[in-house]
Each structure stands twice: as structure tokens, then as C-alpha cells.
Write an enzyme that holds these catalytic residues in place. Structure first.
Site, PDB file in Angstrom:
ATOM      1  N   LYS A  61       4.483   9.266   8.655  1.00 47.59           N
ATOM      2  CA  LYS A  61       4.267   8.670   9.971  1.00 47.59           C
ATOM      3  C   LYS A  61       5.280   9.153  11.027  1.00 47.59           C
ATOM      4  CE  LYS A  61       1.252   5.077   8.327  1.00 47.59           C
ATOM      5  NZ  LYS A  61       1.258   4.479   7.007  1.00 47.59           N
ATOM      6  N   ASP A  78       9.235   2.893  -0.513  1.00 46.04           N
ATOM      7  CA  ASP A  78       8.215   3.535   0.305  1.00 46.04           C
ATOM      8  C   ASP A  78       8.495   3.170   1.755  1.00 46.04           C
ATOM      9  OD1 ASP A  78       6.043   4.375   1.709  1.00 46.04           O
ATOM     10  OD2 ASP A  78       4.540   3.567   0.328  1.00 46.04           O
ATOM     11  N   TYR A  96       0.857  -1.185   0.000  1.00 42.64           N
ATOM     12  CA  TYR A  96       0.000   0.000   0.000  1.00 42.64           C
ATOM     13  C   TYR A  96       0.891   1.231   0.000  1.00 42.64           C
ATOM     14  CZ  TYR A  96      -3.375   3.498   1.695  1.00 42.64           C
ATOM     15  OH  TYR A  96      -4.168   4.605   1.842  1.00 42.64           O
TER      16      TYR A  96
END
Ligand SMILES: *Cc1c(COP(=O)(O)O)cnc(C)c1O
Length: 410
Positions: A251, A223, A128
Site C-alpha cells: 500500500k 502484517d 486479512y
């Protein structure tokens, strides 16, 4: 609000349940509006690596708030967070701050296409990368949870340029690569996957991606929105010793405020406006509050380097849970790196998305619900990773283990 939430996984749909509403959080605990406490193994999906409401981070945010919350102009703090990140991740020669992980990966894709003059993207099934049109193709996480192979609203013309290949499968990748290498702009991957549960990439597999993209003049994008400063200070790229061309972050680097960033080789980053032709911008990018929180957290992480301890504690927790499952003859496997972990109700630890899909939904759902009833908050889907913080002490972990023993009557 559609589904009552602002982000789909929060709705607890995958475990046929309804969400709890949070009032406050401190250390290893979430406190809900009904007065219940939960040991939190989500940690806001990563940022709360020092636990909730860390006093130093709160102070950094308050101090900055007194100086103003947004200027829409450059600040010294942006430069210093950039330098902290570059020191930890030397592959990031130049960086741009954005406001979310989605923005970071979206910008990496545009930049890679602009830099190479090509359109095709290879991604990996179950990875994702945020809800970016070009990347919402066989994406894990909430998309898997809700069983949507793709999302309506993404033009076929665009989706056609993205090819999704099984994770950790060198042969499948090589086959697709050979057929499109002349048109290939980028390969994007979670080097340690955290959105189909937690699955580390095989070193050979990641090295193959590095070698092949180099050969074809395509951009290798790691990522590390979830893994950056979560699995180690230098992220997965440090642990594997592999240098990507571009890295997406988010994050942890926002310390719990909305932040993303992307960066990499200067030669590629120089294609970004205003230095180059690829446009990317943001009214609140490099926001002073978010940068203050992120800087404070990264500085703390550099000071205490908690990753070995986090990993040992996650292993302690999961080894003990596995022992209980073994007594009940329930299949259970787990793994952990730094402050991230994963467990699956299957004998053999999964290697890709199909393996995760095959793990037991029934055992997962009852484990999740029983734990939540006992005040233990794991992610509400087998397609999500687990997160542990420095506030999850041995004492708290022993309490969790004892509650699991009670649940399973072992
Ligand atoms: C969370 C996540 C994103 C998206 O970040 P947002 O801030 O939610 O937009 C992208 N990639 C990975 C690997 C993630 O875990």
C-alpha cells in the site's frame, strides 16, 4: 469481469448497492464518470495519504518513465527505498521488494516455514493478509463481506495447518499455542487490524505473542501492509515498541503503484534465494516506476511527519458525527490512529471480529448510502477501515459534517 470488478469489495455487495466508476482523482476528491465529486475516505485503501495526484509523486513517475519502465535488473533506487524503509523500521535488517501485499505475506509464510522446518501457522479471526491460500481462513475484509468462512479452492490439507484464534484474546491464543508450539512455524497478525473495520491490538496481547513465539522458536510476522507508513513512519511496531521477526508491507510504500515488500531479521532473510534455499522471485519486483513513486512518497512523509495532524483531523470528524448520532439515539463508536480510523454502529467500541459482526448492518448501510448520495465516499462495508489524507482540510471536513447533519435532520 466477475461481478463487474477486479477486486470483490469494489462491487458494493455488502451495502446492496452498485459501484461508481471513477474517472479521475485529485486531493481529497474522487471524480466519477457521471460528473459527480466525492470526498474520498478510502484513499485507494491506504496509499493516498497525501491525497490523490500529488504533483511530486506524479513528477517522480514521469521522470522515471522517461528513463525506462522496467529493466529486470538491479537499480540504485531499490537500494535507496530499502534504506528509507530500514531507517523507519529498524526491525527490517534485510528486505525484498515484491508486487503486492499478498505476495509479501505469502513469501513471509514460506520463509517462516523454510526457516523453522515447521508447518503450522496461527492467525487471528478477522485479520486479512491478502488472498494467500494458507491465510484465507477466517479472513476479514471482502471475505467477511461476502460471508464466505473459507474459500473453495483451498485444499483441506493446507488449511489444516492454519489455526485462527479470536483477536485480542490472550487465553484463546495461549491455549492453542501450548497445544501446537512444537510444530508452530509462525504467528501472523495485523497489529492494528484494518480488515474487520479498524481495531487496534491490545498491547498486552501483542506482547504475549512476542514472548511466546520467541520461547517456541517460531517467527512473529507483523502484517503492516496497511499500517506501515499509515499510522506512523515506523508503523504499528514503532507505536507499540514491539519488534517482530518479519514484517510485510505494501500500500503506502508503493505511492499508489503496485508494490509490496517483506523484511526482517537478517538471520531469517538469509534463508531466501539466492542466499538461501527458500525460493521467491518476481519479473517486475522492484519495478523502477513503483519504486520511484514509493520513494518520493516516503521522503515526503519523513519531511512533514503528518501523523498527529491526520489523527487529530480524523478525531474531529468522528467526534462531530458521533454528536449527531447521539441526538438521534443511534449507537456509534469510533477510534483513530495516525491516518487510519474506524467507526461502528454499536455503543461499545469492538475488540474483535464477533463484536464487529454484532454491530448494526442496517444503520451502516443507510449511513453509507446517504453519505454517497451527498458526495461522501466511505468504504462500502463495516468490515473495512477509513483513511484520511493531508488534503482533507478542516474546511472539507466541516462540509462533510454539515452534510451528515442534513442527512440526519439534526
Ligand atoms: C491490503 C492488505 C493485504 C493485501 O495486499 P494486496 O496488495 O491487496 O495484495 C495484506 N494484508 C493487509 C493487512 C492488507 O490490508
Amino acid at each position: 469481469m466477475p461481478g463487474g470488478v477486479n477486486s470483490p469489495v469494489r462491487a458494493f455487495g455488502n451495502v446492496n448497492s452498485t459501484p461508481i466508476f471513477i474517472k479521475s482523482a485529485s486531493g481529497a476528491y474522487l471524480h466519477d464518470v457521471d460528473g459527480n465529486d466525492y470526498v474520498d475516505f478510502i484513499g485507494s485503501w491506504g496509499p493516498m495519504i497525501l491525497g490523490h495526484s500529488n504533483p511530486k509523486i506524479i513528477k517522480a513517475i514521469k521522470d522515471q518513465a522517461n528513463l525506462g519502465t522496467s529493466y529486470g535488473a538491479p537499480t540504485e533506487a531499490e537500494t535507496s527505498i530499502g534504506e528509507l524503509i530500514r531507517a523507519a523500521m529498524p526491525s527490517i535488517e534485510k528486505i525484498r521488494m515484491v508486487n503486492s501485499g499478498t505476495e509479501a505475506t505469502m513469501s513471509c509464510i514460506r520463509l517462516a516455514r523454510g526457516y523453522t522446518g515447521r508447518n503450522k501457522i496461527i492467525k487471528f479471526t478477522g485479520c486479512y493478509h491478502g488472498h494467500v491460500d494458507s491465510l484465507l481462513i477466517k479472513a476479514g475484509s471482502g471475505v467477511s463481506t461476502f460471508g464466505l468462512p473459507d474459500s473453495p479452492g483451498i485444499p483441506e490439507e493446507l488449511a489444516r495447518h492454519t489455526i485462527s484464534v479470536p483477536y485480542n484474546d490472550i487465553n484463546a491464543f495461549s491455549e492453542v499455542f501450548e497445544s501446537i508450539k512444537g510444530e508452530l512455524a509462525a504467528v501472523i497478525i495485523e497489529p492494528i487490524a484494518g480488515n474487520m473495520g479498524f481495531i487496534p491490538g491490545d498491547k498486552d496481547f501483542l506482547e504475549t505473542l512476542r514472548i511466546k513465539t520467541h520461547e517456541s522458536g517460531s517467527v512473529l510476522i507483523f502484517d503492516e501492509v496497511m499500517t506501515g507508513f499509515r499510522v506512523s513512519l515506523g508503523g504499528a511496531q514503532e507505536l507499540y515498541g514491539i519488534t517482530p521477526d518479519l514484517t510485510a508491507l505494501g500500500k503506502v510504500i508503493g505511492g499508489g503503484l503496485p508494490v509490496g515488500a517483506f523484511g526482517g531479521k537478517a538471520e531469517i532473510m538469509n534463508f531466501l534465494a539466492p542466499e538461501g534455499p527458500v525460493y521467491q522471485a518476481g519479473t517486475l519486483s522492484g519495478n523502477p516506476l513503483a519504486v520511484a513513486a514509493g520513494k518520493c512518497l516516503i521522503n515526503e512523509l519523513i519531511k512533514i511527519n503528518p501523523y498527529d495532524e491526520l489523527e487529530a483531523n480524523a478525531s474531529y470528524l468522528l467526534t462531530n458525527i458521533k454528536n449527531e448520532m447521539f441526538k438521534k439515539e443511534i449507537p456509534f463508536s469510533f477510534n483513530q490512529i495516525g491516518g487510519m480510523f474506524g467507526f461502528f454502529f454499536t455503543d461499545e467500541f469492538p475488540n474483535n471480529f464477533d463484536d464487529v459482526s454484532a454491530s448494526s448492518d442496517k444503520y451502516f448501510e443507510s449511513f453509507f448510502k446517504d453519505c454517497l448520495n451527498q458526495g461522501i465516499y466511505f468504504a462500502p462495508s463495516k468490515y473495512e477501515a477509513g483513511f484520511i489524507s493531508t488534503k482533507h482540510t478542516k474546511k472539507i471536513l466541516d462540509e462533510v459534517i454539515n452534510k451528515v447533519k442534513v442527512i440526519y435532520g439534526t
